[in-house]
Design a protein around this motif. Structure first.
Motif, PDB file in Angstrom:
ATOM      1  N   ARG A  24     -13.299  56.169  16.960  1.00 35.53           N
ATOM      2  CA  ARG A  24     -12.903  54.757  17.074  1.00 35.53           C
ATOM      3  C   ARG A  24     -12.887  54.378  18.542  1.00 35.53           C
ATOM      4  O   ARG A  24     -12.318  55.081  19.369  1.00 35.53           O
ATOM      5  CB  ARG A  24     -11.508  54.566  16.477  1.00 35.53           C
ATOM      6  N   LYS A  25     -13.506  53.258  18.861  1.00 34.62           N
ATOM      7  CA  LYS A  25     -13.545  52.758  20.235  1.00 34.62           C
ATOM      8  C   LYS A  25     -13.095  51.301  20.225  1.00 34.62           C
ATOM      9  O   LYS A  25     -13.651  50.475  19.492  1.00 34.62           O
ATOM     10  CB  LYS A  25     -14.959  52.857  20.806  1.00 34.62           C
ATOM     11  N   VAL A  26     -12.067  51.000  21.017  1.00 35.39           N
ATOM     12  CA  VAL A  26     -11.564  49.636  21.123  1.00 35.39           C
ATOM     13  C   VAL A  26     -12.157  49.015  22.376  1.00 35.39           C
ATOM     14  O   VAL A  26     -11.984  49.521  23.483  1.00 35.39           O
ATOM     15  CB  VAL A  26     -10.015  49.608  21.197  1.00 35.39           C
ATOM     16  N   VAL A  34     -13.447  46.391  17.662  1.00 34.69           N
ATOM     17  CA  VAL A  34     -13.300  47.820  17.397  1.00 34.69           C
ATOM     18  C   VAL A  34     -14.605  48.334  16.810  1.00 34.69           C
ATOM     19  O   VAL A  34     -15.152  47.744  15.883  1.00 34.69           O
ATOM     20  CB  VAL A  34     -12.130  48.099  16.429  1.00 34.69           C
ATOM     21  N   GLU A  35     -15.115  49.439  17.368  1.00 33.90           N
ATOM     22  CA  GLU A  35     -16.343  50.056  16.880  1.00 33.90           C
ATOM     23  C   GLU A  35     -16.031  51.435  16.322  1.00 33.90           C
ATOM     24  O   GLU A  35     -15.233  52.178  16.893  1.00 33.90           O
ATOM     25  CB  GLU A  35     -17.350  50.220  18.017  1.00 33.90           C
TER      26      GLU A  35
END
Length: 66
Positions: A24-26, A34-35
């Motif tokens: 998870r990447k914010v 969010v990706e």
């Protein structure tokens, strides 16, 4: 495509993150974005998934031939 309740989706994603199957990447954008992505570790599953896919295709052919 089947609809999924957001509560169930959130639960599944959380479990996948706990098992290191999803990253998870914010992104600090407005609005916040969010990706989710697969870690490189998941590439080790390619041969397993492809084998399952091949088996499923073969099984389907077998069923349709009856």
């Amino acid at each position: 495509m089947a609809k999924i309740m957001s509560r169930i989706l959130s639960k599944e994603v959380k479990e996948h993150r706990m098992n290191d199957l999803v990253e998870r990447k914010v992104n600090e954008t407005r609005p916040i974005n969010v990706e989710y992505s697969l870690p490189l570790y998941c590439k080790t599953l390619d041969s397993v998934i492809n084998s399952m896919l091949d088996r499923g295709i073969q099984h389907r052919k077998n069923i349709l031939a009856k």
